[in-house]
Every structure is written in structure tokens, then in C-alpha cells.
Enzyme design. Structure first.
Site, PDB file in Angstrom:
ATOM      1  N   THR A   1     -56.547 -13.885  23.191  1.00  0.00           N
ATOM      2  CA  THR A   1     -55.102 -13.860  23.478  1.00  0.00           C
ATOM      3  C   THR A   1     -54.375 -14.732  22.471  1.00  0.00           C
ATOM      4  OG1 THR A   1     -55.245 -15.723  25.014  1.00  0.00           O
ATOM      5  CG2 THR A   1     -55.459 -13.523  25.938  1.00  0.00           C
TER       6      THR A   1
ATOM      7  N   LEU B   1     -53.101 -23.136  32.493  1.00  0.00           N
ATOM      8  CA  LEU B   1     -52.223 -24.279  32.327  1.00  0.00           C
ATOM      9  C   LEU B   1     -52.806 -25.210  31.267  1.00  0.00           C
ATOM     10  CD1 LEU B   1     -51.755 -24.787  36.147  1.00  0.00           C
ATOM     11  CD2 LEU B   1     -50.036 -23.855  34.571  1.00  0.00           C
TER      12      LEU B   1
ATOM     13  N   TYR C   1     -52.669 -10.037  24.656  1.00  0.00           N
ATOM     14  CA  TYR C   1     -54.127  -9.893  24.659  1.00  0.00           C
ATOM     15  C   TYR C   1     -54.469  -8.813  23.639  1.00  0.00           C
ATOM     16  CZ  TYR C   1     -58.666  -7.979  25.672  1.00  0.00           C
ATOM     17  OH  TYR C   1     -59.945  -7.502  25.519  1.00  0.00           O
TER      18      TYR C   1
ATOM     19  N   TYR D   1    -101.803 -14.826  19.305  1.00  0.00           N
ATOM     20  CA  TYR D   1    -102.007 -13.446  18.897  1.00  0.00           C
ATOM     21  C   TYR D   1    -103.311 -13.360  18.137  1.00  0.00           C
ATOM     22  CZ  TYR D   1    -100.437 -14.838  14.222  1.00  0.00           C
ATOM     23  OH  TYR D   1    -100.303 -15.451  13.011  1.00  0.00           O
TER      24      TYR D   1
ATOM     25  N   ASP E   1     -62.213 -10.351  20.883  1.00  0.00           N
ATOM     26  CA  ASP E   1     -61.003 -10.065  21.647  1.00  0.00           C
ATOM     27  C   ASP E   1     -60.494 -11.396  22.176  1.00  0.00           C
ATOM     28  OD1 ASP E   1     -61.670  -9.313  25.106  1.00  0.00           O
ATOM     29  OD2 ASP E   1     -62.894 -10.484  23.728  1.00  0.00           O
TER      30      ASP E   1
ATOM     31  N   VAL F   1     -86.758 -11.762   2.047  1.00  0.00           N
ATOM     32  CA  VAL F   1     -85.327 -11.546   2.243  1.00  0.00           C
ATOM     33  C   VAL F   1     -84.570 -11.523   0.924  1.00  0.00           C
ATOM     34  CG1 VAL F   1     -83.281 -12.290   3.466  1.00  0.00           C
ATOM     35  CG2 VAL F   1     -85.514 -12.735   4.444  1.00  0.00           C
TER      36      VAL F   1
ATOM     37  N   HIS G   1     -96.505 -23.403  12.695  1.00  0.00           N
ATOM     38  CA  HIS G   1     -97.219 -22.559  13.647  1.00  0.00           C
ATOM     39  C   HIS G   1     -98.626 -22.381  13.079  1.00  0.00           C
ATOM     40  CE1 HIS G   1     -98.609 -18.370  13.623  1.00  0.00           C
ATOM     41  NE2 HIS G   1     -97.859 -18.150  12.571  1.00  0.00           N
TER      42      HIS G   1
END
Lengths: 254, 837, 309
Positions: free
Chosen positions: B546, B647, B531, B255, B544, B17, B224
Site C-alpha cells: 500500500t 495507526l 493498494y 547418503y 503487493d 555456477v 560436510h
């Protein structure tokens, strides 16, 4: 024929040895374990001899409960059964170790018949005492040859080869005998999966001998001071070659 | 080579990486990048050095699959990809079903060719298998093995050659300095580097590096096991390192693959063996490498038998010896996803941790895009490092969950699967009442939320709700959910919404900050509720939520618990530097109860004297009501699409409010309703989209059918792209589909759960102009419609309401569907009369 | 007498052992068997004679030493830590039931006596106490400064030990083989070795080439012999051959402790390695950081240019 191989569980160290906090042992938290390389060759030799001549090979260890792992590994290599002299975390000195083995050998022979050969590693990888095999041989009143790179059966005897400068010295010992061997005796096999599975089911006889007073009494372990050497970097890559040759000339080998 | 004293970015870690990221940063235009590792090159001793190196392409997760496909592309381009094919075999019927699901996922993500194969075909592909113990398999010919060490080296060398990268091996990072919440410098054994961008790519060591800067990378090293046996007589004549497909025997968590003349056998079957990063030895101390721990034979004993069963020709051969065996260390995370992105704790400090070889290059490229351009092509929200709630960063939680997760590595994981470890941490103030009503609690973000209530069981018969016959479809579900939904639509439902994440943004600069952050117009009157989607720079969805305007300089953001922490960072990052706006996380200061249904107003009116009539309290407004001794912030919006309110009361008062409403609701047949209704049935009928399901960065506002008539004048993140999208023809349109016939060939009715491919009736997949496949983004019942609903993006040529030419592929069968709605107009109450009553 | 020293043959090791023994207590006397040995710096040499001593017969040699111990009660019996001397003293220990501390680097007499001995071929030290009337120990080779051989040759007193039948059984019957042609690893002045980094048995070609140019021997790591690439006789290490060259050129060898135990006798070590932090560099005098496949041929080429070979 019957052959006994004595092995010792030792850690597989890396490039640096770290001690436990109390300096009594090597820190083995992330180390694997194995048996000393000399013993591995002894085990391989014993298994081959039994394969060729018929009979039974037995592996023995004096060690903690975890040492069963080494016995199973040895049986995966081909040993038929195992004797485990179970100890606690304390080390046993060479004399104590030898006495316990002698007693176990006598008990085994009383039940199962005489042992033609007993194999030891010439010295344990860790403690390196160089004496357990010899002590056992004298106690059993059997001849012993040490540091062997060659072991071959002759009629009623064992032909032993020991490497010396310029060749090999040969001993011939009448059976029953004791031999201590060195790595290089043979190239041990890798156990197969089926043999590992069989090893799980082979018998292990355990007992717990009492540790006598230690006459070679370990107080603590110490990692030797490194000389604080700082290697002189002669260069990087092939471009360093001239500098290397200069050093070789200075030393007088080029 | 002296270490530079300054850098544009410091990348720590030369595994696959780190190498890939460093390369892609320079490839995308950055120079003065420095790459460090405390170990030597080419193999510094991390997990890459002993990786099994195979790339299986198909995963149920779209994100992981996209990263894998991108990685495979890069590995091929580097010339290190050896295609050998991959075979996942099934010993049980349960596994065969899972393989059918993998076929579906392959179709959804566009991976072909793939096929289900018979035992006889398996034998042809892998002659050394005993096919008699198998039921079948899933074959992916494109699977391959890679030389990850070489790939990393090549990428690193390219970057160095380009002049953009300096590499310093044998350089240990010993400290990091953070000033004013931002990374400033990295201190190493060879010197100090000033940098305001630092990336931790340290695999199993990552938590230690993060801790140096006061950040968290919640992973744990885990073991592992793998062994190598050989020499295998059959492989003696092989001309390549691998000539047979890799076999995944997942029923026994193993495997097997050819590795030159040997056979490598790996296992995920053993007990979870977790280690602490502090325990990892140095290179000098380790017998092999720091991430190759000694093999524990007893943990592998059962696996020898399993391997023997599957491949007796090789494993049972006495001449084949066990030459190598290790407990290899890999990095595991609590939810199984990588940990990528800028840490929320320290600005400029990035993480690319817990990444397998099969995603390495893809992650490197994506995170480089994120760093350089502000966004990656591949949506990485499931891997985002900022997703973790505080408790999820603790060592105890990481260990508990990874301990539980490890055995699932090759397991069959249900999409709705619940964890059993470390539960009951975040308990709502209404918990007791809910337990008394027989709540079945599911966990989200650490909160225990009622999924449905057993007390409502009698409603199942009352409303004639059908059971789901297939166990898989019925797992983690109950027909009670549908019954609660119908009860709510008939009378009213009461919902525990404590898991909302709530942030108050205040100050003179608050309005501007929020305008900048969101699509919708935020300069609304005090007492309005907005919204809004939140977009990324590319115009795709980042969230997304409010927002309530509580005052001229006071706004309250309310978002779902699942993505709450990522949303928090998003808004924090957009606050002005001058401190004129602040963000406070008030999640645990408030609790929220939802009250919706035709009788909701009657119930609320009976407990407050304040005006809650339609004219007095219109939809989309919020105000404080007096309910008994409580001041309650009421917000008239509804995610279930019915008349009612959210509420809000201070969290310690939640129990009282629940009791008051519950009692007031009894004469009105108020029903306690769980998240099964709130999260699925309610919104699906109303066509309400959900972030992480149909809303992702890959899809535009227009494709999702959520564009507003006008775009606000003010600038906001993604505005330019959004404007462009409005001018273009959408490449796909989000539609709602209904299943015409659930009956499978065996006569059992099946219910897709999500991510299944949408195809033509003959099985041909649908691909849009951007190359994206059509698949189910959300699935669930629409009880009030008497239908089962699927959301899916369809190419425009197939997005015709009423069209009956499509199908959904589930469990390797096709079920006919009708396109019930193209776009966002709800199927239930399309005029929104109920919600606006 | 205070200290009895078993001397196998003259040389550096014997001078080291004598120096060590002197620290335990004078006067020193020596014991030899078989071929006579010229020993200096001791009061007297006891020499075992008899037909059994015509070849190396460790049990008989041990018996002779036991006889001397019974006769003269030395407080300490010391020998070099060579394979054969270790064996002889181990036999003595077995017969006399005394503890034996092998391969010591330091010792202080007393009750109990203190020793520091080596473990792991010298990579670790053990501090121990010995509970015995007679201190029996061998001296780790090259751990102690040798004392110069000076003064007169000591007077020799011969004796014929009374042997048991069993003592005669273990004796060298013959010598076979001449060993491989070429330089013996243990004696070589130059050793060039390589680890698994050679890549294959053929990869050792460049190693053999360099060794040849320097008139040296080829060595290898245990990983190489375990892989079957080279015979065990080439293995340098704790369980292989212990070398003592003027220079040891270690290519692609990381420096595992069991390997380093085999080259403690090297006067100088040159490491060729890609990793500047490899453990071997902490013990090396010189290093070249680089890929051995490039560096080793370059050194050979440079040597040829300089007229070597």
C-alpha cells in the site's frame, strides 16, 4: 609372538609449508595428521606377521593427546593394543624419545612378556633424525638392522633386506631384534569400517613421562628461501615439443 | 593471453555456477564477457571439485525444484547426466510422513514418475540394503548423477567458441572499485578490467569478494563429511560408474551412492562445523584442495554404525577399505536458500552464491535472463540477495542461523518452523504489554511478533474452536488464533504491526517514479491510500503493497517485513537519476498498531475528538488524528477485511498508544490479536492474496483475479505484458476451495498447510495450458465461515463455483474439496459492508 | 685432533663433507673401514681392519669410530648424510650417549654448538643447539659446496678395533637379486615421472615411451604407488628414491613438499602441467603448460623426428 611398532604423529603437508607465528612448528590449523609412511609399512608388516604366526601386535607413540587418533588408526589397521606416552606441545629430541620408549618397552615386557621384534620407521617424516630406533636397540642390547625393504621370520631370527645399487644386502639377526624399515616394504591395507569400529574399543595404556633436558635443542624452524626460480615456459600444449627437444639436446640427453 | 582491459561483464569463479552463467550470458546475446578464477582449470579447487554430484529432483520449495529441473534438463543436453534413480528411505514413522509429503510436492511440481515403495521393493532396487530396518521409501527414478566438472567445462568452451567469452584462470581478484554506488572495475593479479557489471560466483569465498566492493553475501563455509570405501566386490562388474539408485538415509542424515568400484558415504549428521572464508587455504598450502579439509574421524564415528546398519553387505566387509575421507566445504546461508541477484549495496555487482550442483545450470540460465532481460522465467524471490535485513548480513547472525540450520539439511522441517538462535533482536515498543498478555512470539524479519496470546485461551471454549488432532498440523499453531479471529469479528481486535517496512518517497519526481513502479493509478488526492500490485517486466507479480499519498510530493510505502528489503531495492532502482525523488527507509521511525472489528470505530472515537465517522473518514483514506498527546497517522484500510485502521505513531510512543487503545477498548471487549489472525485467517476469508504465496512472477494479474476495470494511461513496469494478459484467456484462475471432509482413513481430522496438490477425486493432477500444476498456495481456517480454506490456481475448465469434483492430496490421502469461489470476490462479507462501514 | 670425518667412499659427497668439516675446525683426520679409501686434504686416515670388516658391518664400523673418539677426543665427528653413514653415526651416538644432528647444512662450533639441519627431507630447516662435549653430525647431501680433492693422498694408519660379540652380529651375509633390468632410478641421468594424472596404470605407457627414447628411468608420485599402479621402487620422494638426474621431467606432478624432497638433486627440472601456478613451477627450470596426454606423446614424436631412440 609379540611385536611392537613405534609410530609418530606428523602433519600431512601440501605444496607449501607455513610456520606458526612463533616459528616453533608448522601451522597445522588446516592440515590433517597421519603417521610417517615408513612406519605405516612397519605396522602393516607387524600385523601380517601376527596374522601368520599368532600373538599380539602393539603400537606405541610418544606424542600429544591428539596422537590417540594415530593409535586408533593403527589399531584399525590391525594392531591389538596401544601404548600412549603422552606429552605436551613441546618436542622431544631423539635421545629423550628413545629413553622414554626404552622405559615403556621394559615396563611392557615385565607385564606382558618379551617382544620378539620392535619396528621403527627408518626416520620420522618431519624431524628426520635417523636415530631413535638405533638408540632403543642399543639400550635394550638387541641387534638392529636399518633401512629395510624386506623382513622375514626364520627360526629364531629375522632375515632383513636392504636395497643397494645392484640388488639387496641381507642381514640375519637373532631374535629378539629391532628393525627400522622404509616405505616399499609392503603396500599397507586400507582399514575397513568394521576394523575402525573395533579399534575404538581396543585398549590404550597412557602415561605421562617427564621430558628431560634437551641435548639437541630446537630453537626455531625456518622455511628455506626459494631460489626465486622463474620457470621458463617453453610453450603451451603439444606445440611446445620442439622447444622441449631443443632443451634436451642442449643438456645433452637427446 | 593478455587480460582484456574492458568487459561487458566480469564473472568471477569457474565452478559450476560461474561456468554456467558465463555460457548463458553469451547464449543470450552478450559478448565481451570475461570469466576469471584464481585457481587452475579445469578444477580450480572449489566445492564443485569434490561435490557428490547427485541431483534429487523433489524439494518442497517450488523455486528450488524449478531450478533443479532446469539444471537436470541442461545436464542431460550436455550428455553428462547418468540416470540411476534416487531412493529416500525411512526408518521412522515420522520420516514416512515426510516421504508422503514429498510425494505431494512431486505432484504439485509435476515430477513423475515417483512412488512410495515397500521394504521389499527397496531390496529389489538396492540389493545391498538391509531392508529389515526400514519402514518404506520414496523412489524417484529420474534422479541421476552428473559430471559437473565436465558440464562446466563444456559450457565454458561453448561460450569461448562462440566468441563471446574470454577465460583467464590463475587470475586472482585483488580489489574492486566502486564509484557513486556503482561497480567500475575489477583489479586482478594479472591486470585491471573496467566493467560495470561484475558477478561473484565464488562459492565459499564469496563474502570476501563482496567485501572488496562494500557489499554483503551472507553465507558461511561449512563442513560436510564424506568417505569413499572400496573396492566393493559387488561393484566390480559394473559397466557404469553408478548402476544402483542413490540412497538417502535421512533419518540418520546420510547418503550412500556407488562411485565406480567404491561406495561414497556422506554425512550431514555431525555437529555444525563452520569456518570463516578467510581461513580457506590457498591451493599451495592445502594438502588436497582448498575446500577439502582434513577428515575429523571422531565426528564420523556414529555414522559408521549407521552405515553398517543400512548396508552391512558392503560396509561390514573386511576387505573393503576406507580409501578417502574428507571434511568437504560447502556454502550455507542463514535461510538455506541461494543468494542471487544484484546486490542492494552496489549497482552492477551481482551474486550467484551458495548454489548446489543440482541447481547450478538452472541458476546460471535464470540469472543470465535476469541480467540480460530484467527478469528470469523462474521466480527467484526466495533466493534474492536483496532479501536480507541489515542484521541478517552480519557474520554473527549468519553463523548462528547456519549453525542451527545445518542439522536440518536432511531434517524434517515444518513449513511454519521457527528459529531459536539469535532471537529477540527487534523488539516492538508494545512488547512488554504483549508479554504480560501471554503473547507467543514468532519471528519475522528479526521482529518478535505475537502469533497469538495465551490470555485469550478461554475464548477457545467460548467460541467452540476445535483442536487439531494431528501433531504436525497443530505444530506452531493454536486454536486460540481462530478464537481471536472470532472475537475480532464480533467486537474488535488490537494488532502489533511493527514489522511493516516503511519507505517515504519524496520530491518533485516522486509521483512519476511511483507511477512507473506500480500498476495502480498513483495520482490520487492527498490523504488517499492505494493498494497496488507491483509487476515485473513480464507482467507477473514482484510485490503487493500500500502507498499513502501524504502530500503532493510525499508518499509513504508500507509493505510486509518479510519482503521489505527486496521491495526497497525495487523502488530505489526506479528512482530518477536526476535526484528529483528520494527514498528514505523510515521503518524504525514508526510503529503501527491495527485496530479492526465492528467496535473499532467506537473505540477510536472514544479517544479522539477528530471525526472518524463513515462519512467523515471514508475507507481508503489516511489522515492525522490527535489521540491524547499523540499525533497519529490513521490509515483506513484493513488486511483482515473489517472496519478499522492502521495507526502509525513514532516508534518511541508505541507503548502509550497501545495502552490508550487497550483501556478504551475494554468496555468494547477489545481482544489482543496476533499474526495468526492478521496473516492467515482474516485475509483468507476475504480472499486477499499474499505475495510469495499466490502472487509470484509466474502468475498474471488476470489469473490472480486482481485486474482493475481500467489500465492507467501512464507507463509502468510490465504494462505491455499486462495489457496482453487482459486480452488473453487466463490459463488458470485463482480460486478459494473449502474442505468438505477433513477425516483421514485413520479417523483423525487433517489440515493441509500449503503446497499440496489439487487433483481430481481419483488423484489425477490438474495441469493448466502453461504446464503448471494446481496446488495450494495458502491454507488456513476461515473461522467466521466455519470452513477451512485453500487458495489454488485452477485451469478454467475446473474453475466452477460449487463444483465438487476436486480433492486436495495431503499425507498421501485425498480430501474432497468444493470450489467455493472463482476469483477474488470474498467469501466473507462479499459486499465489503464491514470494511466500508 | 679437531675434526674426525668418517669417509665411506670417494666422490662428490665426501668432498662436500670434507668442506663442511673444515669449517668446524682443523686439523681434519679421516676414518675408513673395509675397503681402503684414498682421501686428500686430511692429516691422516685411520683405517679399521679385521675379518669383521670384510662386508658392510655397521656395528663394527661404529665400534672402531668410538675407539678413535676415546683415543683422540675430537671436538667434532662428521659424516655424509647417506643412509649408511647416518646409521653408523647413530650407532656411535647410541654407544657414546652423545646427541646426533643428522643432515646438517651449517654448523658453528661453540658451547653450545649451533647447527642448522633439514627437516621434511630438506623442505624445512631447523636451527638448533647441541649440548655435548663432542659434536656429532652428518651433512645433508648436495647442500654444501664440495672442495676439490687436492694435495697428496693422506697417510694411512691401520688399527684393529676391539669388537664386542654384538658388533659382529649385524653384518651383510649376502647380496641377492640384481635389481630390475634397466636404468636404476637413483642413478639415472634422465627421469620421467607422472602422477595420478596418468589416469591408470596403462596411462604410464606414454611416460615409459619418453623415458625409453631418452635412455632414462620412469618415476612416479606417492599417490601412484599408493594406488598400486606402480611399484614403490619407482616412487620419487622423501620416502621413496632420491634422484639426481641431469633432467627431471615431471608430468602432472603438483609439487608436494615430500615429492620435491626427492628431486633436490636434479640438475634441471621440466614440469608439464595444466596449472601454471602449481607449486612445482616454483622449483622448475622449464615448463610446458598443457595436458600431459597431449604434450608427452608430442615430445616423443619430436624426438623420433630428430633421430633419437
Amino acid at each position: 609372538m609379540r611385536i611392537l611398532v613405534c609410530v609418530k604423529r606428523v602433519p600431512m603437508t601440501g605444496g607449501k609449508i607455513v610456520l606458526s607465528d612463533d616459528a616453533q612448528a608448522i601451522e597445522t590449523k588446516h592440515l590433517g595428521f597421519t603417521i610417517s609412511p615408513h612406519e605405516e609399512c612397519g605396522l602393516e608388516e607387524a600385523v601380517r606377521l601376527i596374522e601368520a604366526n599368532g600373538g599380539e601386535s602393539v603400537v606405541l607413540t610418544l606424542g600429544p593427546p591428539e596422537a590417540e587418533e594415530q593409535l586408533r588408526d593403527a589399531m584399525a589397521l590391525g594392531a591389538d593394543r596401544a601404548i600412549h606416552l603422552v606429552t605436551d606441545a613441546n618436542e622431544w629430541d631423539p635421545q629423550a624419545t628413545a629413553s622414554a620408549i626404552v622405559e615403556a618397552v621394559r615396563a611392557d615386557e615385565a607385564t606382558n612378556g618379551p617382544l620378539d621384534l620392535v619396528f621403527f620407521g627408518n626416520e620420522a617424516a618431519d624431524s628426520g633424525g635417523y636415530q631413535v630406533g638405533i638408540r632403543v636397540a642399543y639400550a635394550l642390547e638387541r641387534p638392529v638392522a636399518t633401512g629395510l625393504k624386506g623382513v622375514a621370520l626364520e627360526a629364531g631370527a629375522v632375515r632383513c633386506e636392504q636395497e643397494v645399487p645392484g640388488g639387496r644386502d641381507v642381514y640375519v639377526l637373532p631374535l629378539p631384534a629391532v628393525v627400522t624399515v622404509l616405505e616399499g616394504l609392503n603396500l599397507p591395507r586400507y582399514p575397513s569400517v568394521p576394523s575402525k569400529l573395533r579399534a575404538q574399543r581396543k585398549p590404550v595404556e597412557s602415561s605421562s613421562p617427564t621430558r628431560p633436558e634437551q641435548r639437541l635443542e630446537k630453537l626455531r624452524l625456518v622455511v628455506p628461501e626459494t631460489q626465486g626460480k622463474e620457470a621458463e615456459i617453453l610453450g603451451h600444449g603439444p606445440g611446445a615439443a620442439p622447444a622441449v627437444v631443443e632443451v634436451l639436446q642442449r643438456i645433452g640427453v637427446a | 593471453m593478455t587480460l582484456p582491459s574492458q568487459a561487458r561483464a566480469v564473472v568471477i569463479g569457474c565452478g559450476i555456477v560461474g561456468n554456467s552463467l558465463a555460457y548463458h550470458l553469451t547464449d543470450q546475446g552478450w559478448s565481451d564477457v570475461v570469466l576469471l578464477d584464481k585457481g587452475p582449470l579445469p578444477n580450480p579447487g572449489g566445492s564443485t571439485g569434490h561435490a557428490s554430484n547427485f541431483i534429487f529432483l523433489v524439494d518442497h520449495s517450488k523455486e528450488m525444484t524449478q531450478l533443479t529441473l532446469e539444471s537436470a534438463r541442461q545436464y542431460r543436453e550436455l550428455g553428462v547426466y547418468t540416470e540411476c534413480g534416487g531412493l529416500e528411505v525411512a526408518r521412522t514413522e515420522e520420516r514416512m510422513e515426510e516421504l508422503r509429503r514429498r510425494m505431494a510436492s512431486a505432484k504439485s511440481w509435476g515430477i513423475e514418475p515417483v512412488s512410495l515403495v515397500t521394504p521389499a521393493e527397496i531390496k529389489e532396487l538396492v540389493p545391498y540394503i538391509d531392508e529389515s530396518i526400514l519402514l518404506g521409501g520414496f523412489h524417484t527414478p529420474g534422479v541421476g548423477v552428473v559430471d559437473s566438472l565436465r558440464a562446466g567445462t563444456l559450457m565454458r568452451e561453448r561460450a569461448v567458441e562462440s566468441g563471446g567469452l574470454t577465460v583467464s584462470a590463475n587470475t586472482e581478484t585483488v580489489g574492486m572499485d566502486v564509484e557513486n554506488g556503482r561497480i567500475r572495475r575489477v583489479r586482478t593479479s594479472r591486470g585491471t578490467i573496467e566493467a560495470d557489471t561484475v558477478v561473484i560466483a565464488c562459492g565459499v569465498w564469496s563474502p570476501l569478494l563482496a567485501a572488496m566492493a562494500g557489499a554483503h553475501i551472507p553465507l558461511t563455509p561449512a563442513v560436510h563429511q564424506m568417505i569413499d570405501i572400496g573396492p566393493v566386490p559387488r561393484f566390480e562388474k559394473s559397466s557404469r560408474a553408478i548402476e544402483y539408485p542413490i540412497v538417502r538415509d535421512m533419518d540418520v542424515f546420510m547418503y550412500e551412492r556407488q562411485d565406480g568400484t567404491g561406495l561414497e558415504i556422506g554425512s550431514y549428521a555431525h555437529r555444525s562445523i563452520l569456518h570463516d572464508p578467510e581461513e580457506i587455504p590457498s591451493i599451495a598450502e592445502a594438502a588436497l584442495s582448498p575446500t577439502e579439509f582434513p577428515f575429523t574421524q571422531s565426528d564420523f564415528d556414529p555414522q559408521m554404525l549407521d552405515a553398517l546398519d543400512l548396508m552391512p553387505e558392503i560396509v561390514g566387509d573386511e576387505s573393503v577399505g576406507v580409501k578417502y575421507a574428507i571434511n568437504g566445504l560447502i556454502a550455507l546461508t542463514p535461510d538455506g536458500m541461494p543468494i542471487l541477484g544484484e546486490t542492494p549495496e552496489v549497482t552492477g555487482l551481482w551474486s550467484v552464491a551458495a548454489v548446489w550442483v543440482k541447481e547450478g545450470p538452472g541458476v546460471g540460465k535464470s540469472v543470465a535472463e535476469w541480467m540480460v532481460h530484467g527478469e528470469s522465467h523462474i521466480d527467484l524471490h526466495s533466493s534474492d540477495v536483496s532479501r536480507f535485513h541489515p542484521h541478517q548480513k552480519t557474520r554473527a547472525h549468519v553463523k548462528a542461523r547456519t549453525f542451527e540450520a545445518f542439522p536440518k539439511t536432511y531434517g524434517i522441517v515444518h513449513p511454519a518452523e521457527q528459529w531459536s538462535s539469535d532471537r529477540n533482536l527487534r523488539i516492538s515498543p508494545m512488547h512488554r504489554q504483549e508479554a504480560e498478555l501471554g503473547a507467543v512470539f514468532h519471528e519475522a524479519a528479526g521482529w518478535e511478533r505475537p502469533q497469538w496470546y495465551d490470555v485469550n485461551a478461554p475464548l477457545v471454549e467460548r467460541y467452540g474452536v476445535e483442536e487439531r488432532e494431528a501433531e504436525w498440523d497443530a505444530r506452531w499453531w493454536s486454536p486460540v488464533i481462530n478464537a481471536e479471529h472470532l472475537a475480532m469479528r464480533e467486537h474488535a481486535g488490537l494488532f502489533d504491526l511493527s514489522a511493516f517496512a516503511i519507505f517515504d518517497v519524496q520530491g518533485a519526481g516522486a509521483l512519476d517514479a511511483l507511477q512507473r513502479a506500480v500498476l495502480a493509478q498513483m495520482d490520487v488526492g492527498v490523504g488517499r491510500v492505494v493498494y497496488t500490485p507491483v509487476l515485473g517486466p513480464g507482467g507477473g507479480f514482484k510485490s503487493d503493497l500500500t502507498i499513502m499519498r501524504l502530500g503532493d510530493e510525499s508518499f509513504r510505502i508500507v509493505t510486509g517485513g518479510a519482503h521489505g528489503m527486496a521491495d526497497k531495492k525495487l523502488f530505489r532502482d526506479l528512482l530518477p537519476a536526476d535526484g528529483s525523488a528520494t527514498l528514505d527507509d523510515v521503518t524504525t521511525a514508526w510503529t503501527t498498531i491495527g485496530l479492526w472489528g465492528p467496535r473499532a470505530r467506537d473505540i477510536l472515537a472514544s479517544v479522539t475528538r477528530d471525526d472518524v465517522s463513515g462519512e467523515g473518514f471514508p475507507f481508503g483514506h489516511c489522515r492525522t488524528l490527535e489521540i491524547g498527546s499523540q499525533l497519529v497517522l490513521a490509515s483506513r484500510i484493513s488486511y483482515v477485511g473489517d472496519l478499522g485502521w492502521e495507526l502509525y505513531v513514532p516508534i518511541e510512543q508505541g507503548g502509550r498508544l497501545w495502552d490508550v487503545l487497550w483501556e478504551a477498548g475494554q468496555p468494547h471487549s477489545l481482544t489482543a490479536c496476533g499474526i495468526g489472525v492478521y496473516g492467515t485467517t482474516g485475509r483468507l476469508e476475504k480472499g486477499y492474496r499474499a505475495y510469495g504465496a499466490e502472487l509470484e512472477s509466474e502468475y498474471t494479474v488476470v489469473e490472480a483475479g486482481m485486474q482493475r476495470p481500467k489500465v492507467k494511461e501512464q507507463d509502468f513496469v510490465g504494462k505491455e505484458a499486462h495489457l496482453r494478459h487482459r486480452e488473453e484467456e487466463p490459463a488458470a484462475i485463482l480460486c478459494t476451495l473449502t474442505i468438505d471432509d477433513h477425516t483421514s482413513t485413520s479417523g483423525v481430522k487433517r489440515y493441509p498447510l500449503g503446497r499440496e496438490p489439487i487433483t481430481l477425486r481419483d488423484g489425477t493432477p490438474l495441469t493448466d495450458a502453461k504446464g503448471r500444476r494446481s496446488y495450494v498456495t495458502s491454507a488456513g481456517a476461515g473461522p467466521s465461515l466455519g470452513a477451512y480454506l485453500l487458495f489454488a490456481y485452477l485451469p478454467p475448465e475446473h474453475a466452477t463455483e460449487g463444483s465438487q469434483e476436486l480433492a486436495v492430496e495431503y499425507m498421501h490421502e485425498r480430501f474432497p474439496v468444493t470450489v467455493a469461489r472463482v476469483g477474488a470476490v470474498p467469501l466473507f462479507d462479499p459486499e465489503n459492508t464491514r470494511i466500508r462501514a | 685432533m679437531a675434526t674426525l670425518v668418517y669417509v665411506e667412499e670417494p666422490g662428490d659427497l665426501t668432498q662436500q663433507t670434507l668442506a663442511f668439516a673444515r669449517g668446524l675446525g682443523e686439523p681434519l683426520q679421516a676414518y675408513t673401514a673395509g675397503d681402503p679409501v684414498d682421501v686428500r686434504g686430511v692429516e691422516k686416515v685411520h683405517h679399521a681392519e679385521g675379518d669383521a670388516f670384510g662386508t658392510f658391518a655397521p656395528a663394527a664400523i661404529a665400534r672402531g669410530l668410538v675407539e678413535l673418539m676415546n683415543a683422540h677426543s675430537p671436538s667434532a665427528v662428521v659424516a655424509s648424510g647417506t643412509p649408511r653413514a647416518n646409521e653408523v653415526l647413530a650407532r656411535v651416538a647410541a654407544v657414546t650417549d652423545l646427541p646426533l644432528a643428522a643432515n646438517c647444512v651449517a654448523s658453528t662450533p661453540g658451547d653450545p654448538a649451533a647447527v642448522t639441519r633439514t627437516r621434511w627431507g630438506g623442505s624445512l630447516l631447523e636451527q638448533a643447539r647441541i649440548h655435548a662435549e663432542t659434536l656429532l653430525l652428518t651433512v645433508q647431501p648436495h647442500a654444501v659446496e664440495a672442495e676439490p680433492a687436492q694435495g697428496e693422498a693422506a697417510p694411512v694408519e691401520s688399527f684393529s678395533p676391539a669388537l664386542q660379540d654384538a658388533d659382529r652380529v649385524v653384518t651383510v651375509r649376502e647380496r641377492v637379486g640384481s635389481g630390475a633390468g634397466g636404468v636404476s632410478l637413483a642413478e639415472a641421468k634422465v627421469v620421467v615421472s607422472c602422477g595420478r594424472g596418468a589416469g591408470s596404470p596403462e596411462g604410464f605407457g606414454i611416460i615409459e615411451e619418453l623415458a625409453g627414447l631418452l635412455g632414462g628411468a620412469v618415476g612416479c608420485s606417492r599417490a601412484v604407488t599408493m594406488a598400486g599402479w606402480r611399484p614403490h621402487t619407482d616412487q620419487v620422494g622423501q620416502t621413496g628414491t632420491k634422484i639426481a638426474p641431469d633432467i627431471y621431467i615431471a608430468c602432472g606432478i603438483s609439487g608436494a613438499t615430500q615429492h620435491m624432497a626427492g628431486c633436490k638433486g636434479a640438475k634441471a627440472i621440466l614440469a608439464v602441467n595444466t596449472d601454471p601456478e602449481a607449486p612445482i613451477l616454483a622449483s622448475a627450470d622449464y615448463a610446458v603448460i598443457g595436458d600431459l596426454h597431449e604434450v608427452v606423446p608430442a615430445i616423443s614424436a619430436e624426438l623420433r623426428k630428430a633421430g633419437a631412440g
